[in-house]
Scaffold this active site. Structure first.
Site, PDB file in Angstrom:
ATOM      1  CB  ALA A 251      11.417  -7.758   5.006  1.00 29.36           C
ATOM      2  NE  ARG A 252       7.740 -13.204   6.609  1.00 26.19           N
ATOM      3  CZ  ARG A 252       8.294 -13.831   5.513  1.00 26.19           C
ATOM      4  NH1 ARG A 252       8.472 -13.112   4.371  1.00 26.19           N
ATOM      5  NH2 ARG A 252       8.759 -15.029   5.321  1.00 26.19           N
ATOM      6  CG  ASP A 276       7.251  -8.441  -3.078  1.00 25.21           C
ATOM      7  OD1 ASP A 276       6.671  -8.450  -4.189  1.00 25.21           O
ATOM      8  OD2 ASP A 276       7.638  -9.524  -2.461  1.00 25.21           O
ATOM      9  CD  GLU A 281       1.528 -13.367   1.105  1.00 25.29           C
ATOM     10  OE1 GLU A 281       2.147 -13.267   0.097  1.00 25.29           O
ATOM     11  OE2 GLU A 281       1.710 -13.370   2.302  1.00 25.29           O
ATOM     12  CG  HIS A 303       4.972 -12.246  -0.612  1.00 25.40           C
ATOM     13  ND1 HIS A 303       4.663 -12.884   0.760  1.00 25.40           N
ATOM     14  CD2 HIS A 303       6.409 -12.220  -0.906  1.00 25.40           C
ATOM     15  CE1 HIS A 303       5.724 -13.271   1.199  1.00 25.40           C
ATOM     16  NE2 HIS A 303       7.007 -12.871   0.631  1.00 25.40           N
TER      17      HIS A 303
END
Length: 345
Positions: A251-252, A276, A281, A303
């Site tokens: 998700a985040r 992920d 980032e 990601h």
């Protein structure tokens, strides 16, 4: 006709063989036509430059701005000027869209909330099953020359285990349908969703996050990043989990405290993690992630849970169609209008 200017700050699909190529904007050209000029942030050393004056210079006079992982700021909106009509995020999450700021400016903001539901649910399932079946240590052992069925330890029978889902929106529900078929029961925690909805997906809602964490053998995260969920999985949450439980996040990145996660893996508070997403980032830019990335019980990807050819094409076309309508003065009833936190929905 006056040429319209659209700034795509950091589109990954314009990069090929390490170079920026505007000729790859075929979907956008098809939808927007020849009277729209596409611009991007400068691209150097393998990444878009989003932190200096050159981005703001590119934004000058923009009729529309499309962000991917670039943050919407006062400076960016000021640089675009009074002719800016719409700001769009080419993705599902809205934390970098800065809805409150857009509302203050009277600017409409949009995202694409549903283009990659299947992809993220499948990727979440892949991370989970890789952990359950110990695929990474098996792969490493065999490719390094050792045939050993016990490399990575002995898996458990998942049909006797419990899956816990935090956040029961589009993706959480898809995970319940797909990944939930492997597990004995599915628990759901989402304070914004009625209890009966979970039962429609073969799941059972619980009242609190600690209740879900204590009862689940796998916990998957599918909630948005908000002030309420920032750092949701902290030391207390990790200690509330079973010592043989897995944590999976597509998700985040900021939903998890990386230092607490590192301690949890090192101390055996949990059995493993599938990630992920990270904050920042690229986790290599923050030393707090180093111990997590190096841990043998971590399965990590860059990601890309959202990614497929079909999903990327869909999101590009939908954003371009929204831009086309915005530039024509007719936003209509596009899906994905984002309201500031706390506004009526």
């Amino acid at each position: 006709m006056t040429e319209s200017r659209v700034l795509y700050t950091d589109p990954p699909w314009l990069i090929e063989n390490g170079a920026l190529d505007l000729a790859l904007a075929t979907v956008e050209a098809d939808v927007l036509g020849p009277d729209v000029r596409l611009l991007t942030a400068p691209y150097e050393d393998g990444r878009y430059v989003l932190t200096d004056h050159r981005l703001l210079e590119r934004a000058a006079g923009a009729d529309a701005v499309v962000v991917y992982r670039c943050q919407v700021t006062d400076a960016l909106l000021d640089a675009a000027g009074s002719g800016l009509r719409v700001v769009v995020r080419q993705g599902v999450g809205v934390d970098n869209l800065n809805a409150d700021l857009l509302a203050q400016r009277g600017l409409p903001g949009y995202h694409v909330p549903d283009y990659c539901v299947d992809e993220v649910a499948v990727h979440t399932s892949a991370l989970t099953l890789a952990l359950e079946r110990r695929l990474i240590p098996q792969h490493q052992s065999l490719t390094e020359g050792t045939f050993d069925i016990y490399a990575g330890g002995v898996p458990r029978r998942v049909s006797r285990r419990t899956l816990g889902i935090v956040g029961f929106g589009r993706i959480g529900r898809a995970v319940a349908r797909k990944l939930g078929t492997f597990y004995d029961q599915v628990l759901v925690y989402d304070p914004f969703v009625g209890r009966d909805l979970a039962e429609g997906y073969g799941a059972r809602a619980v009242d609190t996050l600690p209740e879900l964490l204590a009862a689940s053998d796998v916990v998957t995260l599918h909630c948005p990043l908000t002030p309420r969920t920032d750092g949701l999985i902290d030391e207390a949450a990790l200690r509330a989990m079973k010592s043989d439980a897995y944590l999976v996040n597509a998700a985040r990145g900021r939903l998890i405290d990386p230092e607490a996660l590192g301690r949890a893996l090192a101390g055996g508070w949990i059995a493993g993690v599938g990630l992920d997403v990270f904050a920042p980032e690229d986790p290599h830019r923050d030393p707090r992630w180093k111990s997590v990335l190096a841990h043998p019980a971590a399965v990590v990807t860059s990601h890309r849970a959202f990614l497929s050819q079909e999903a990327e094409t869909s999101s590009r076309r939908r954003v371009a169609e929204l831009l086309r309508d915005a530039l024509a003065g007719d936003l209509g009833d596009h899906v994905g209008r984002v309201l500031p936190i706390g506004a009526a929905r």
